[in-house]
Design an enzyme around this catalytic site. Sequence first.
Site, PDB file in Angstrom:
ATOM      1  N   ASP A 278      27.402  99.967-100.420  1.00  0.00           N
ATOM      2  CA  ASP A 278      27.195 100.457 -99.113  1.00  0.00           C
ATOM      3  C   ASP A 278      28.187 101.151 -98.593  1.00  0.00           C
ATOM      4  O   ASP A 278      29.432 100.617 -98.602  1.00  0.00           O
ATOM      5  CB  ASP A 278      26.756  99.193 -98.555  1.00  0.00           C
ATOM      6  CG  ASP A 278      25.252  98.241 -99.173  1.00  0.00           C
ATOM      7  OD1 ASP A 278      24.636  99.435 -99.552  1.00  0.00           O
ATOM      8  OD2 ASP A 278      25.085  97.490 -98.882  1.00  0.00           O
TER       9      ASP A 278
ATOM     10  N   LYS B 184      23.279  87.539-105.747  1.00  0.00           N
ATOM     11  CA  LYS B 184      23.542  88.913-106.238  1.00  0.00           C
ATOM     12  C   LYS B 184      24.901  88.965-106.493  1.00  0.00           C
ATOM     13  O   LYS B 184      25.477  89.368-107.687  1.00  0.00           O
ATOM     14  CB  LYS B 184      23.130  89.937-105.350  1.00  0.00           C
ATOM     15  CG  LYS B 184      23.725  91.424-105.615  1.00  0.00           C
ATOM     16  CD  LYS B 184      23.346  92.375-104.645  1.00  0.00           C
ATOM     17  CE  LYS B 184      24.143  92.297-103.443  1.00  0.00           C
ATOM     18  NZ  LYS B 184      25.504  92.845-103.541  1.00  0.00           N
ATOM     19  N   ASN B 185      25.823  88.366-105.742  1.00  0.00           N
ATOM     20  CA  ASN B 185      27.186  88.690-105.601  1.00  0.00           C
ATOM     21  C   ASN B 185      28.087  87.741-106.607  1.00  0.00           C
ATOM     22  O   ASN B 185      29.309  87.834-106.977  1.00  0.00           O
ATOM     23  CB  ASN B 185      28.026  88.494-104.217  1.00  0.00           C
ATOM     24  CG  ASN B 185      27.469  89.508-103.385  1.00  0.00           C
ATOM     25  OD1 ASN B 185      27.323  90.717-103.833  1.00  0.00           O
ATOM     26  ND2 ASN B 185      27.580  89.167-102.073  1.00  0.00           N
TER      27      ASN B 185
ATOM     28  N   ARG C 153      30.009  98.316-106.521  1.00  0.00           N
ATOM     29  CA  ARG C 153      31.615  97.906-106.717  1.00  0.00           C
ATOM     30  C   ARG C 153      31.968  97.551-108.118  1.00  0.00           C
ATOM     31  O   ARG C 153      32.986  97.313-108.075  1.00  0.00           O
ATOM     32  CB  ARG C 153      31.970  97.156-105.528  1.00  0.00           C
ATOM     33  CG  ARG C 153      31.665  97.873-104.173  1.00  0.00           C
ATOM     34  CD  ARG C 153      31.735  96.665-103.200  1.00  0.00           C
ATOM     35  NE  ARG C 153      30.791  95.658-103.079  1.00  0.00           N
ATOM     36  CZ  ARG C 153      30.983  94.537-102.584  1.00  0.00           C
ATOM     37  NH1 ARG C 153      32.103  94.080-101.997  1.00  0.00           N
ATOM     38  NH2 ARG C 153      29.949  93.511-102.535  1.00  0.00           N
TER      39      ARG C 153
ATOM     40  N   VAL D 276      35.959  92.131 -91.276  1.00  0.00           N
ATOM     41  CA  VAL D 276      35.902  92.304 -92.500  1.00  0.00           C
ATOM     42  C   VAL D 276      35.615  93.818 -92.949  1.00  0.00           C
ATOM     43  O   VAL D 276      36.598  94.377 -93.638  1.00  0.00           O
ATOM     44  CB  VAL D 276      34.887  91.562 -93.147  1.00  0.00           C
ATOM     45  CG1 VAL D 276      35.033  91.746 -94.829  1.00  0.00           C
ATOM     46  CG2 VAL D 276      35.048  89.918 -92.719  1.00  0.00           C
TER      47      VAL D 276
ATOM     48  N   ASP E   8      28.017  89.534 -94.203  1.00  0.00           N
ATOM     49  CA  ASP E   8      26.811  89.982 -94.469  1.00  0.00           C
ATOM     50  C   ASP E   8      25.667  89.143 -93.773  1.00  0.00           C
ATOM     51  O   ASP E   8      24.572  89.433 -94.051  1.00  0.00           O
ATOM     52  CB  ASP E   8      26.586  89.723 -96.098  1.00  0.00           C
ATOM     53  CG  ASP E   8      27.295  90.705 -96.848  1.00  0.00           C
ATOM     54  OD1 ASP E   8      27.492  92.175 -96.332  1.00  0.00           O
ATOM     55  OD2 ASP E   8      27.509  90.474 -97.903  1.00  0.00           O
TER      56      ASP E   8
END
Length: 465
Positions: free
Chosen positions: A119, A22-23, A94, A335, A313
């Site tokens: 999120d 996804k990222n 984002r 983070v 994550d």
Amino acid sequence: MEALKIKGGTPLQGKLKAQGAKNATNKLLVASLLSDKPCRFYNVPNIGEIEITVAMCQEIGMQVSWDREAKVMEVVTKELTTSYIPQRFSGANRIPILMIGALLGRTDQDIIVPVTGGDCIGKRPVDFHLDALRKLGANIEFREMKRLGAYFAQAHSGLKGTVITLPYPSVMATENTILASVTARGVTEIKNAAMEPEIVDLILFLQKLGAHITLDVDRTIRIQGTRRFYEVEHHIIPDRIEVASWGMAAIASKGRIFIEDAKHSDMITFLNKMREVGGGFSVHSNGIEFFYDGPLQGGLHLETDVHPGFMTDWQQPFVVLLTQAMGSSVVHETVYENRFGYTEVLKEMGADITQFRQCLGGKQCRFASQSFPHSIIVKGPTALNAKEIAVPDLRAGFAYIMAALIAEGTSTILGLPYLDRGYENLVEKLIDLGADAERVELDDRPEEIVYPQASRPIAALTVSA
């Protein structure tokens, strides 16, 4: 509204194929806006987050054809029809802020993007982005707009390469700076840059597109500006977060899952911690198998960090794993400052977790002098009990899935759109792996959050054999 019901106690068994990251996919779609050449992507995940980004790109002129079953997408932005991202995308994810870097080299018109979202796991300040883009020659300001606000950016005189040192190796600030630097005049050096696998994947794509980019071992990225671009075919890397999520679910449920296409080199730090806690895994040429290998052992220290450190994550499902491990373990989140809110639900289910505002780790982090609870101690093993759970964010959502899989009784999980954003065919995969799970409709509940959709249909892509 829809909900997911899971009856705990069944080990997950079977195999699945890792989805595209996804990222990585989101950033590649934005990067393709740099040129007017066609780009063809393989291993595209069919998830809600990609739907949102595609809808955003369509707003400004991208043509998209998507074969969801084959996981292939073709995109081309022959010309920009506008440089304004509508306010309905404010808070959706984002990606809007990343549009600035890509569009500065594509248009001399004002670029207008809404505020970022995603999120609720802590502040995601964009100062690093804006400072870097301004050093390249962009003019950027925030204006109140329809109660929400937007960023206005332009570079009427063009961008010029320079040396930029990021105060923190932020992933998206690095990506934004890279995108803007591709079309800047001269050479740009980005120091203290993030080096995540998704960034390397973006660099590989941009090199195919025509960019001149080099990487140094000291976290320096150099980009020679260019305006000459080419057609691209690109295979998206597997999602290391999804791989780790299912791997931990296998071990927590005392099962065994083989994940095809899981990439060993992107999982080194994670696998080290899995071995430390006593989780079983076996690396094969075509993937990684995760399995329960006896009682889990706690007494470890876990500290999240930028790559090659332990991913933030990965932290939430790992905490669920630690609730089943013998002894006390420390987790220090460096983070995001607000990423332990999800543990309150785990405590209500029976977990023994205590939050601390101090840095319980080998180093002090940037939250050391602030009042955020960013460290926890987890004691185990503890039995978990079923509960009705509202998902607050994507990664906490999978942690709750894991907790439900090992809990006594049947849990009801609400807020499925958060999970659909990042996990492809989640419920179907759970069922295929043997979980006692079903997606149900709760007619007496209010509607869940609805994310922005494409303003026009996404064309189906016919893929030749």
